[in-house]
Motif scaffolding. Sequence first.
Motif, PDB file in Angstrom:
ATOM      1  N   UNK A  20      19.171  86.248  64.300  1.00 14.82           N
ATOM      2  CA  UNK A  20      18.837  86.642  65.672  1.00 14.82           C
ATOM      3  C   UNK A  20      18.757  85.430  66.602  1.00 14.82           C
ATOM      4  N   UNK A  21      18.230  84.323  66.100  1.00 11.04           N
ATOM      5  CA  UNK A  21      18.202  83.097  66.912  1.00 11.04           C
ATOM      6  C   UNK A  21      19.629  82.654  67.220  1.00 11.04           C
ATOM      7  N   UNK A  22      20.511  82.734  66.218  1.00 10.24           N
ATOM      8  CA  UNK A  22      21.903  82.370  66.433  1.00 10.24           C
ATOM      9  C   UNK A  22      22.598  83.264  67.439  1.00 10.24           C
ATOM     10  N   UNK A  23      22.363  84.566  67.354  1.00 10.95           N
ATOM     11  CA  UNK A  23      22.969  85.515  68.310  1.00 10.95           C
ATOM     12  C   UNK A  23      22.411  85.280  69.711  1.00 10.95           C
ATOM     13  N   UNK A  24      21.097  85.061  69.798  1.00  6.07           N
ATOM     14  CA  UNK A  24      20.488  84.780  71.088  1.00  6.07           C
ATOM     15  C   UNK A  24      21.086  83.514  71.704  1.00  6.07           C
ATOM     16  N   UNK A  25      21.227  82.474  70.881  1.00  9.86           N
ATOM     17  CA  UNK A  25      21.794  81.218  71.368  1.00  9.86           C
ATOM     18  C   UNK A  25      23.236  81.382  71.821  1.00  9.86           C
ATOM     19  N   UNK A  26      23.978  82.212  71.132  1.00  7.95           N
ATOM     20  CA  UNK A  26      25.378  82.436  71.497  1.00  7.95           C
ATOM     21  C   UNK A  26      25.486  83.045  72.890  1.00  7.95           C
ATOM     22  N   UNK A  27      24.673  84.043  73.161  1.00  5.18           N
ATOM     23  CA  UNK A  27      24.754  84.733  74.444  1.00  5.18           C
ATOM     24  C   UNK A  27      23.920  84.075  75.543  1.00  5.18           C
ATOM     25  N   UNK A  39      22.756  80.812  62.924  1.00  8.77           N
ATOM     26  CA  UNK A  39      23.424  82.058  62.561  1.00  8.77           C
ATOM     27  C   UNK A  39      23.961  81.996  61.131  1.00  8.77           C
ATOM     28  N   UNK A  40      24.643  80.926  60.788  1.00  6.45           N
ATOM     29  CA  UNK A  40      25.249  80.789  59.464  1.00  6.45           C
ATOM     30  C   UNK A  40      24.190  80.754  58.364  1.00  6.45           C
ATOM     31  N   UNK A  41      23.139  79.971  58.554  1.00  2.46           N
ATOM     32  CA  UNK A  41      22.097  79.891  57.527  1.00  2.46           C
ATOM     33  C   UNK A  41      21.326  81.211  57.419  1.00  2.46           C
ATOM     34  N   UNK A  42      21.141  81.911  58.540  1.00  2.00           N
ATOM     35  CA  UNK A  42      20.472  83.206  58.491  1.00  2.00           C
ATOM     36  C   UNK A  42      21.274  84.238  57.717  1.00  2.00           C
ATOM     37  N   UNK A  43      22.571  84.292  57.957  1.00  6.24           N
ATOM     38  CA  UNK A  43      23.414  85.236  57.229  1.00  6.24           C
ATOM     39  C   UNK A  43      23.502  84.870  55.750  1.00  6.24           C
ATOM     40  N   UNK A  44      23.469  83.585  55.448  1.00  2.12           N
ATOM     41  CA  UNK A  44      23.495  83.143  54.057  1.00  2.12           C
ATOM     42  C   UNK A  44      22.208  83.535  53.343  1.00  2.12           C
ATOM     43  N   UNK A  45      21.076  83.417  54.015  1.00  4.98           N
ATOM     44  CA  UNK A  45      19.800  83.793  53.400  1.00  4.98           C
ATOM     45  C   UNK A  45      19.769  85.280  53.070  1.00  4.98           C
ATOM     46  N   UNK A  46      20.326  86.104  53.942  1.00  7.66           N
ATOM     47  CA  UNK A  46      20.365  87.538  53.658  1.00  7.66           C
ATOM     48  C   UNK A  46      21.206  87.794  52.413  1.00  7.66           C
ATOM     49  N   UNK A  47      22.326  87.093  52.295  1.00 11.37           N
ATOM     50  CA  UNK A  47      23.202  87.264  51.142  1.00 11.37           C
ATOM     51  C   UNK A  47      22.528  86.765  49.864  1.00 11.37           C
TER      52      UNK A  47
END
Length: 69
Positions: A20-27, A39-47
Amino acid sequence: MKKLRTSQIVIIAIGIIGGLIGIFGRFDGWEYMEYFPFFYSGMTMIWIAFLPNKGCSCNLFKRKTAQKS
C-alpha cells in the motif's frame, strides 16, 4: 482453506502495508526508486507467507533409494 499461523498473518500484514505504501507513492508522484522498493518487498512478503515449512522436504533432486524385494 487452511488456518494461518500467527507468524503468517504478521508477515501478510507487513506485506500489505508495504504494498500500500508503494501504491500510494506511485500515485503521489514519488520517484521510481522511492516507491518501488516498498511495493516489491511488500509483494514478496505476501508471497513468502505461503511458502511451505522448513520441515517439509520437497527436494526434487533428492535421490530415491531402490526398494529391496
